[in-house]
Design an enzyme around this catalytic site. Structure first.
Site, PDB file in Angstrom:
ATOM      1  N   LEU A 108      10.361 -20.759  -5.237  1.00  0.00           N
ATOM      2  CA  LEU A 108       9.611 -19.747  -4.219  1.00  0.00           C
ATOM      3  C   LEU A 108       8.194 -19.722  -4.756  1.00  0.00           C
ATOM      4  CD1 LEU A 108       9.526 -17.132  -2.361  1.00  0.00           C
ATOM      5  CD2 LEU A 108       9.858 -15.785  -4.653  1.00  0.00           C
TER       6      LEU A 108
ATOM      7  N   HIS B 266       1.758   3.380  -9.237  1.00  0.00           N
ATOM      8  CA  HIS B 266       1.682   2.071  -9.508  1.00  0.00           C
ATOM      9  C   HIS B 266       2.914   1.537 -10.188  1.00  0.00           C
ATOM     10  CE1 HIS B 266      -2.169   2.317  -7.535  1.00  0.00           C
ATOM     11  NE2 HIS B 266      -2.886   2.840  -8.255  1.00  0.00           N
TER      12      HIS B 266
ATOM     13  N   ASP C 285       0.690  -1.288   0.011  1.00  0.00           N
ATOM     14  CA  ASP C 285      -0.040   0.163   0.024  1.00  0.00           C
ATOM     15  C   ASP C 285       0.997   1.262  -0.069  1.00  0.00           C
ATOM     16  OD1 ASP C 285      -2.382   1.469  -0.082  1.00  0.00           O
ATOM     17  OD2 ASP C 285      -2.530   1.371   2.126  1.00  0.00           O
TER      18      ASP C 285
HETATM   19  C1  IPE Z   1      -5.599  -2.863  -0.028  1.00  0.00           C
HETATM   20  O1  IPE Z   1      -5.196  -1.330  -0.389  1.00  0.00           O
HETATM   21  C2  IPE Z   1      -5.491  -3.665  -1.629  1.00  0.00           C
HETATM   22  C3  IPE Z   1      -4.202  -3.671  -1.891  1.00  0.00           C
HETATM   23  C4  IPE Z   1      -3.134  -2.990  -1.532  1.00  0.00           C
HETATM   24  C5  IPE Z   1      -4.171  -4.238  -3.300  1.00  0.00           C
HETATM   25  P1  IPE Z   1      -6.204  -0.338  -0.394  1.00  0.00           P
HETATM   26  O2  IPE Z   1      -5.460   0.834  -0.353  1.00  0.00           O
HETATM   27  O3  IPE Z   1      -7.191  -0.418  -1.375  1.00  0.00           O
HETATM   28  O4  IPE Z   1      -6.912  -0.273   0.969  1.00  0.00           O
HETATM   29  P2  IPE Z   1      -8.109   0.518   1.748  1.00  0.00           P
HETATM   30  O5  IPE Z   1      -9.067   0.369   1.145  1.00  0.00           O
HETATM   31  O6  IPE Z   1      -7.338   1.879   1.942  1.00  0.00           O
HETATM   32  O7  IPE Z   1      -8.078  -0.026   3.320  1.00  0.00           O
HETATM   33  C1  IPE Z   2      -1.978   0.223  -3.360  1.00  0.00           C
HETATM   34  O1  IPE Z   2      -1.565   1.456  -3.208  1.00  0.00           O
HETATM   35  C2  IPE Z   2      -2.077  -0.483  -4.887  1.00  0.00           C
HETATM   36  C3  IPE Z   2      -3.410  -0.944  -4.959  1.00  0.00           C
HETATM   37  C4  IPE Z   2      -4.482  -0.864  -4.135  1.00  0.00           C
HETATM   38  C5  IPE Z   2      -3.695  -1.211  -6.418  1.00  0.00           C
HETATM   39  P1  IPE Z   2      -2.870   2.469  -3.200  1.00  0.00           P
HETATM   40  O2  IPE Z   2      -3.084   2.968  -4.818  1.00  0.00           O
HETATM   41  O3  IPE Z   2      -3.697   2.235  -2.466  1.00  0.00           O
HETATM   42  O4  IPE Z   2      -1.898   3.975  -2.541  1.00  0.00           O
HETATM   43  P2  IPE Z   2      -2.600   5.075  -1.509  1.00  0.00           P
HETATM   44  O5  IPE Z   2      -2.966   4.256  -0.492  1.00  0.00           O
HETATM   45  O6  IPE Z   2      -3.652   5.656  -2.423  1.00  0.00           O
HETATM   46  O7  IPE Z   2      -1.418   5.861  -1.404  1.00  0.00           O
HETATM   47 MG    MG Z   3      -3.907   2.430  -0.449  1.00  0.00          MG
END
Ligand code: IPE
Ligand code: IPE
Ligand code: MG
Length: 242
Positions: A126, A32, A15
């Protein structure tokens, strides 16, 4: 615990990509892209450290509610990463498996996922699981449906249904439960990741945003893991005697 102990199964919520991009005044999709690079480094470092199972959360069932352009950029990125990385994973002893409702993706992406799984199916250095369109609640529901189906057909009796039997229907069947869970990006929640499987997993939360999560940061998580005492309900004294 001895210094060399490495968690056998590591599960990561990657995240913080969006915030990494925003800090640099870049579009979220740039975050991303950078996140994919971090994943490649972490996959490599995990294999080298002796981790056997690595489960990465790449796209949750809730992530479909993001803006359309972000969702489609993510799908493009998955497709391109698979096209360029599958062979590399295959050459490095990685066995790839996708966890989640993958049949909802475009035919092209679905085919590429199957191809990548097949390309790596003889490897066992792995075990890399990528959770896509995955939700912990969905996983439990689909397992419950499978059990109900067999019960209806008379293949199972009520007394056959126990934890081991139920677990064998989850998408993680044949894998040990995660020993260490890592979430980057500073949020301290599970966000519908492996709900059943995390029952006794050690949880580690890092403030570092995923694109900046380096093998050094992974080692910090391993150090934290080594300092934990996993009691599984027993007392400290009982464990000392073992
Ligand atoms: C959780 O991250 C899912 C992934 C990393 C793929 P999100 O950023 O979507 O989670 P919430 O909604 O903030 O909890
Ligand atoms: C995690 O990073 C990747 C996915 C959920 C696909 P985020 O896109 O949730 O990044 P933040 O939380 O907005 O920084
Ligand atoms: Mg996020």
């Amino acid at each position: 615990m001895s210094e060399e102990i490495v968690p056998n199964h590591v599960a990561i919520i990657m995240d913080g990509n969006g915030r990494w991009a925003r800090q640099r005044k870049l579009p979220r999709t740039a975050g991303h892209k950078e996140g994919v690079k971090a994943s490649q480094e972490i996959i490599k470092a995990s294999g080298e450290a002796g981790v056997r199972y690595l489960t990465l959360f790449a796209f949750s069932s809730e992530n479909w509610s993001r803006p359309k352009n972000e969702v489609s950029a993510l799908m493009d990125l998955f497709l391109r990463s698979l096209e360029t990385e599958a062979q590399n994973l295959a050459d490095n002893g990685v066995r790839l498996k996708f966890l989640g409702q993958v049949d909802t993706f475009s035919q092209k992406l679905f085919d590429q996922m199957l191809r990548a799984e097949q390309l790596t199916e003889n490897n066992d250095k792995l075990f890399l699981n990528i959770a896509v369109n995955y939700g912990g609640k969905w996983d439990i529901c689909q397992a419950a449906k499978a059990v109900a189906e067999e019960y209806k057909k008379g293949m199972l009796t009520l007394s056959d249904i126990d934890e081991a039997n139920f677990e064998s229907r989850l998408v993680t069947k044949d894998m040990p439960a995660p020993d260490l869970f890592i979430r980057t990006g500073g949020e301290t929640r599970i966000s519908n990741f492996l709900l059943w499987q995390l029952a006794y997993t050690e949880l580690y939360f890092s403030e570092v945003l995923w694109p900046e999560f380096t093998p050094d940061e992974l080692n910090k998580a391993f150090d934290a893991y080594r300092s934990r005492q996993r009691r599984f309900g027993k007392t400290q004294e009982q464990l000392k005697k073992q």
